[in-house]
Design a protein around this motif. Sequence first.
Motif, PDB file in Angstrom:
ATOM      1  N   MET A   1     -23.663 -24.796 -13.457  1.00  0.00           N
ATOM      2  CA  MET A   1     -24.130 -25.711 -14.486  1.00  0.00           C
ATOM      3  C   MET A   1     -23.777 -27.151 -14.131  1.00  0.00           C
ATOM      4  N   LYS A   2     -22.608 -27.323 -13.550  1.00  0.00           N
ATOM      5  CA  LYS A   2     -22.159 -28.657 -13.182  1.00  0.00           C
ATOM      6  C   LYS A   2     -23.049 -29.250 -12.092  1.00  0.00           C
ATOM      7  N   GLU A   3     -23.543 -28.374 -11.210  1.00  0.00           N
ATOM      8  CA  GLU A   3     -24.365 -28.801 -10.084  1.00  0.00           C
ATOM      9  C   GLU A   3     -25.705 -29.383 -10.547  1.00  0.00           C
ATOM     10  N   ILE A   4     -26.288 -28.826 -11.599  1.00  0.00           N
ATOM     11  CA  ILE A   4     -27.599 -29.301 -12.068  1.00  0.00           C
ATOM     12  C   ILE A   4     -27.496 -30.666 -12.772  1.00  0.00           C
ATOM     13  N   LYS A   5     -26.330 -31.012 -13.242  1.00  0.00           N
ATOM     14  CA  LYS A   5     -26.129 -32.309 -13.909  1.00  0.00           C
ATOM     15  C   LYS A   5     -26.301 -33.482 -12.942  1.00  0.00           C
ATOM     16  N   LYS A   6     -26.219 -33.209 -11.634  1.00  0.00           N
ATOM     17  CA  LYS A   6     -26.413 -34.272 -10.648  1.00  0.00           C
ATOM     18  C   LYS A   6     -27.824 -34.851 -10.711  1.00  0.00           C
ATOM     19  N   TYR A   7     -28.734 -34.102 -11.327  1.00  0.00           N
ATOM     20  CA  TYR A   7     -30.131 -34.522 -11.385  1.00  0.00           C
ATOM     21  C   TYR A   7     -30.504 -35.084 -12.754  1.00  0.00           C
ATOM     22  N   ASP A   8     -29.491 -35.448 -13.545  1.00  0.00           N
ATOM     23  CA  ASP A   8     -29.707 -36.102 -14.837  1.00  0.00           C
ATOM     24  C   ASP A   8     -29.914 -37.595 -14.632  1.00  0.00           C
ATOM     25  N   ILE A   9     -30.819 -38.166 -15.412  1.00  0.00           N
ATOM     26  CA  ILE A   9     -31.004 -39.611 -15.442  1.00  0.00           C
ATOM     27  C   ILE A   9     -30.666 -40.061 -16.854  1.00  0.00           C
ATOM     28  N   ASN A  10     -29.698 -40.959 -16.951  1.00  0.00           N
ATOM     29  CA  ASN A  10     -29.241 -41.477 -18.234  1.00  0.00           C
ATOM     30  C   ASN A  10     -30.241 -42.523 -18.724  1.00  0.00           C
ATOM     31  N   LEU A  11     -30.938 -42.230 -19.804  1.00  0.00           N
ATOM     32  CA  LEU A  11     -31.968 -43.125 -20.330  1.00  0.00           C
ATOM     33  C   LEU A  11     -31.396 -44.215 -21.234  1.00  0.00           C
ATOM     34  N   VAL A  12     -30.241 -43.960 -21.824  1.00  0.00           N
ATOM     35  CA  VAL A  12     -29.659 -44.894 -22.783  1.00  0.00           C
ATOM     36  C   VAL A  12     -29.275 -46.214 -22.108  1.00  0.00           C
ATOM     37  N   LYS A  13     -28.725 -46.126 -20.921  1.00  0.00           N
ATOM     38  CA  LYS A  13     -28.231 -47.313 -20.231  1.00  0.00           C
ATOM     39  C   LYS A  13     -29.311 -48.080 -19.478  1.00  0.00           C
ATOM     40  N   LEU A  14     -30.521 -47.566 -19.452  1.00  0.00           N
ATOM     41  CA  LEU A  14     -31.582 -48.199 -18.683  1.00  0.00           C
ATOM     42  C   LEU A  14     -32.265 -49.307 -19.461  1.00  0.00           C
ATOM     43  N   GLY A  15     -32.504 -50.406 -18.787  1.00  0.00           N
ATOM     44  CA  GLY A  15     -33.286 -51.488 -19.371  1.00  0.00           C
ATOM     45  C   GLY A  15     -34.759 -51.244 -19.119  1.00  0.00           C
ATOM     46  N   ASN A  16     -35.601 -52.014 -19.765  1.00  0.00           N
ATOM     47  CA  ASN A  16     -37.050 -51.891 -19.600  1.00  0.00           C
ATOM     48  C   ASN A  16     -37.487 -52.588 -18.315  1.00  0.00           C
ATOM     49  N   LYS A  17     -37.259 -51.918 -17.205  1.00  0.00           N
ATOM     50  CA  LYS A  17     -37.627 -52.431 -15.887  1.00  0.00           C
ATOM     51  C   LYS A  17     -37.679 -51.254 -14.919  1.00  0.00           C
ATOM     52  N   SER A  18     -37.801 -51.530 -13.640  1.00  0.00           N
ATOM     53  CA  SER A  18     -37.858 -50.475 -12.621  1.00  0.00           C
ATOM     54  C   SER A  18     -36.460 -50.111 -12.131  1.00  0.00           C
ATOM     55  N   HIS A  19     -36.267 -48.818 -11.877  1.00  0.00           N
ATOM     56  CA  HIS A  19     -34.998 -48.297 -11.384  1.00  0.00           C
ATOM     57  C   HIS A  19     -35.305 -47.325 -10.252  1.00  0.00           C
ATOM     58  N   SER A  20     -34.412 -47.241  -9.276  1.00  0.00           N
ATOM     59  CA  SER A  20     -34.618 -46.363  -8.142  1.00  0.00           C
ATOM     60  C   SER A  20     -33.440 -45.402  -8.001  1.00  0.00           C
ATOM     61  N   TYR A  21     -33.748 -44.130  -7.695  1.00  0.00           N
ATOM     62  CA  TYR A  21     -32.736 -43.089  -7.527  1.00  0.00           C
ATOM     63  C   TYR A  21     -33.030 -42.320  -6.244  1.00  0.00           C
ATOM     64  N   GLU A  22     -31.968 -41.877  -5.575  1.00  0.00           N
ATOM     65  CA  GLU A  22     -32.109 -41.035  -4.391  1.00  0.00           C
ATOM     66  C   GLU A  22     -31.309 -39.755  -4.593  1.00  0.00           C
ATOM     67  N   PHE A  23     -31.926 -38.638  -4.210  1.00  0.00           N
ATOM     68  CA  PHE A  23     -31.284 -37.334  -4.335  1.00  0.00           C
ATOM     69  C   PHE A  23     -31.407 -36.594  -3.013  1.00  0.00           C
ATOM     70  N   GLU A  24     -30.337 -35.935  -2.612  1.00  0.00           N
ATOM     71  CA  GLU A  24     -30.352 -35.061  -1.448  1.00  0.00           C
ATOM     72  C   GLU A  24     -30.566 -33.636  -1.945  1.00  0.00           C
ATOM     73  N   LEU A  25     -31.579 -32.992  -1.414  1.00  0.00           N
ATOM     74  CA  LEU A  25     -31.915 -31.628  -1.816  1.00  0.00           C
ATOM     75  C   LEU A  25     -31.626 -30.701  -0.642  1.00  0.00           C
ATOM     76  N   ASP A  26     -30.530 -29.958  -0.747  1.00  0.00           N
ATOM     77  CA  ASP A  26     -30.127 -29.060   0.327  1.00  0.00           C
ATOM     78  C   ASP A  26     -30.106 -27.625  -0.184  1.00  0.00           C
ATOM     79  N   ASP A  27     -29.453 -26.742   0.549  1.00  0.00           N
ATOM     80  CA  ASP A  27     -29.413 -25.324   0.167  1.00  0.00           C
ATOM     81  C   ASP A  27     -28.823 -25.117  -1.221  1.00  0.00           C
ATOM     82  N   ARG A  28     -27.845 -25.932  -1.594  1.00  0.00           N
ATOM     83  CA  ARG A  28     -27.226 -25.781  -2.926  1.00  0.00           C
ATOM     84  C   ARG A  28     -28.225 -26.092  -4.038  1.00  0.00           C
ATOM     85  N   PHE A  29     -29.154 -27.010  -3.784  1.00  0.00           N
ATOM     86  CA  PHE A  29     -30.193 -27.314  -4.772  1.00  0.00           C
ATOM     87  C   PHE A  29     -31.063 -26.090  -5.026  1.00  0.00           C
ATOM     88  N   PHE A  30     -31.488 -25.412  -3.967  1.00  0.00           N
ATOM     89  CA  PHE A  30     -32.373 -24.256  -4.120  1.00  0.00           C
ATOM     90  C   PHE A  30     -31.647 -23.056  -4.711  1.00  0.00           C
TER      91      PHE A  30
END
Length: 182
Positions: A1-30
């Motif tokens: 369960m803790k592992e899937i939280k890495k793919y959360d995007i916090n919407l509350v702290k975001l301003g009305n503009k563009s944001h960029s995120y990078e994720f590594e998807l390896d064997d643990r993701f699958f």
Amino acid sequence: MKEIKKYDINLVKLGNKSHSYEFELDDRFFELFEQDLVLGGNLKAVVELHKSELLLQLYFHITGTVRLTCDRSLEEFEHPLEVEQTLLVRYGPEDQELDVNVLQIVPETQYINIAQHLYDYIGLALPMKKLHPRFVEEDQQLEDNPEAEGLLIYSTGAADEEEDDDEDGPVDPRFAALKKLK
């Protein structure tokens, strides 16, 4: 369960503009998903999020390789992958999926988890026929040379009806009686 939280995007702290995120998807993701579609992989996902008052637009760009099982030989092989998808998230009275690429969330939503979307986009980009690279060349040669496998003859059945109209062969007496009614 803790592992899937890495793919959360916090919407509350975001301003009305563009944001960029990078994720590594390896064997643990699958391993997060109960599936046998993809054995593993080494992918990089870049997610561009454009936030406005009424809408979130997420642009996914996923590149790398996935480990698949060959449908013909059952050997594992690396398959290159490049995916570009868009997800629209709008605010509404209840959480629901409106379309394949359109979600509706309530305005009070604090986090959006994109793990399932990443997995789905990868799954949609996989070929229907998973062949080891050494078999792909053989299949391409067969497709280019239709005589290599044999000749396919297609019949609609119209030729059979024309033969019945000829008086050459014996005709079923029931059909002969029907022809007299004409």
